[in-house]
Design a protein around this motif. Structure first.
Motif, short mmCIF file in Angstrom:
data_model
loop_
_atom_site.label_atom_id
_atom_site.label_comp_id
_atom_site.label_asym_id
_atom_site.label_seq_id
_atom_site.Cartn_x
_atom_site.Cartn_y
_atom_site.Cartn_z
N SER A 38 0.83 -1.21 0.00
CA SER A 38 0.00 0.00 0.00
C SER A 38 0.87 1.26 0.00
N ALA A 39 1.96 1.27 0.74
CA ALA A 39 2.85 2.44 0.77
C ALA A 39 3.53 2.64 -0.59
N VAL A 40 3.84 1.54 -1.26
CA VAL A 40 4.44 1.62 -2.59
C VAL A 40 3.46 2.27 -3.57
N LYS A 41 2.22 1.86 -3.51
CA LYS A 41 1.21 2.42 -4.40
C LYS A 41 0.96 3.89 -4.12
N GLU A 42 0.97 4.28 -2.86
CA GLU A 42 0.78 5.68 -2.51
C GLU A 42 1.95 6.52 -3.00
N CYS A 43 3.14 5.98 -2.88
CA CYS A 43 4.35 6.65 -3.39
C CYS A 43 4.22 6.92 -4.88
N LYS A 44 3.81 5.93 -5.63
CA LYS A 44 3.71 6.06 -7.08
C LYS A 44 2.57 7.02 -7.46
N LYS A 45 1.50 7.01 -6.69
CA LYS A 45 0.34 7.85 -6.98
C LYS A 45 0.63 9.32 -6.67
N ALA A 46 1.38 9.57 -5.62
CA ALA A 46 1.54 10.92 -5.12
C ALA A 46 2.63 11.71 -5.83
N ARG A 47 3.52 11.03 -6.55
CA ARG A 47 4.66 11.71 -7.14
C ARG A 47 4.80 11.36 -8.61
N SER A 48 5.40 12.26 -9.36
CA SER A 48 5.62 12.02 -10.79
C SER A 48 6.77 11.04 -10.97
N VAL A 49 6.82 10.44 -12.16
CA VAL A 49 7.91 9.53 -12.48
C VAL A 49 9.25 10.26 -12.40
N ASN A 50 9.28 11.49 -12.93
CA ASN A 50 10.53 12.27 -12.90
C ASN A 50 11.00 12.49 -11.48
N GLU A 51 10.06 12.81 -10.59
CA GLU A 51 10.43 13.08 -9.20
C GLU A 51 10.96 11.83 -8.51
N ILE A 52 10.29 10.71 -8.73
CA ILE A 52 10.72 9.46 -8.11
C ILE A 52 12.11 9.06 -8.57
N LEU A 53 12.37 9.24 -9.86
CA LEU A 53 13.62 8.74 -10.44
C LEU A 53 14.77 9.74 -10.38
N LYS A 54 14.52 10.96 -9.92
CA LYS A 54 15.54 11.99 -9.93
C LYS A 54 16.82 11.55 -9.20
N LYS A 55 16.69 11.01 -8.02
CA LYS A 55 17.89 10.63 -7.25
C LYS A 55 18.63 9.46 -7.89
N TYR A 56 17.87 8.59 -8.56
CA TYR A 56 18.52 7.46 -9.24
C TYR A 56 19.27 7.94 -10.49
N GLY A 57 18.72 8.94 -11.14
CA GLY A 57 19.41 9.53 -12.28
C GLY A 57 20.70 10.21 -11.85
N GLU A 58 20.66 10.90 -10.72
CA GLU A 58 21.85 11.57 -10.20
C GLU A 58 22.92 10.55 -9.83
#
Length: 219
Positions: free
Chosen positions: A136-156
């Motif tokens: 449930s926390a994983v789904k909320e994370c994905k719902k609440a934030r954009s793909v770009n925002e989630i992946l920003k730190k991984y891109g860095e």
């Protein structure tokens, strides 16, 4: 007769005969970082047939400081738009992996991610049901934030490493191009050798892993 039977299973990638061991909570951990992308065929093969069996069936995770970086060859253009090598679906799946990693420990994260990487669709619910994991926390994370925002730190994190392709595997916080073939093709055996070289300690079942690789090579 048990040892040949185990070796036969190992030769086919099945390690069910290996019993779980008691772990030393103070045992040193070897840092391993995997740079990957969710729909890369080579990454899918590596995670499902090399990394996950080593960490779980061969029981290396307690001796590993494992980091997963789901970004790979993704790029952000001047307009801030994110594109992934295998299309928009891969960006979405990378983000799902990112949320899994943010909200679970590595034991649970690896179970879910390895399960999802056995296919090319979002099988989070099926994998969560298989392992009885609350996502449930994983789904909320994905719902609440954009793909770009989630992946920003991984891109860095990915931008700090000069690799030629994925999967790219760093050992002890250092990426070495000359190690990639042995790590991607014979991860467990190579992990054992790297662990012994750094800590002067042999992990259990490393000899079986080496003998299994010999059997596969001969065939």
């Amino acid at each position: 007769m048990k040892e040949p039977f185990c070796l036969l299973l190992l030769g086919f990638g099945l390690l069910g005969c290996i019993a779980k061991r008691n772990h030393d909570p103070d045992a040193p951990k070897l840092p391993i970082t995997l740079y990957y992308e969710a729909l890369c065929p080579y990454c899918m093969e590596f995670v499902t047939t090399q990394l996950n069996p080593s960490m779980t069936r061969m029981d290396r995770l307690p001796y590993t400081d494992l980091t997963l970086v789901p970004y790979g060859n993704a790029k952000v253009n001047e307009a801030g738009e994110l594109t992934c090598q295998h299309g928009a679906d891969e960006c979405e799946l990378n983000a799902w992996h990112g949320c899994i990693l943010e909200h679970n420990n590595m034991t649970i994260s690896l179970k879910l991610i390895a399960c999802m990487m056995r296919g090319r669709k979002n099988n989070l619910d099926r994998c969560a049901k298989r392992y009885n994991i609350d996502v449930s926390a994983v789904k909320e994370c994905k719902k609440a934030r954009s793909v770009n925002e989630i992946l920003k730190k991984y891109g860095e994190a990915t931008a700090q490493v000069a690799f030629r392709g994925v999967p790219a595997i760093a050992v002890d916080n250092a990426y070495d191009e000359t190690d990639q073939e042995s790590l991607s093709d014979n991860f467990d055996q190579t992990f054992c050798a790297k662990y012994k070289a750094k800590f002067n300690k042999s992990l259990e079942n490393c000899e079986l892993s080496a003998r299994s690789n010999t059997i596969r090579t001969k065939h």
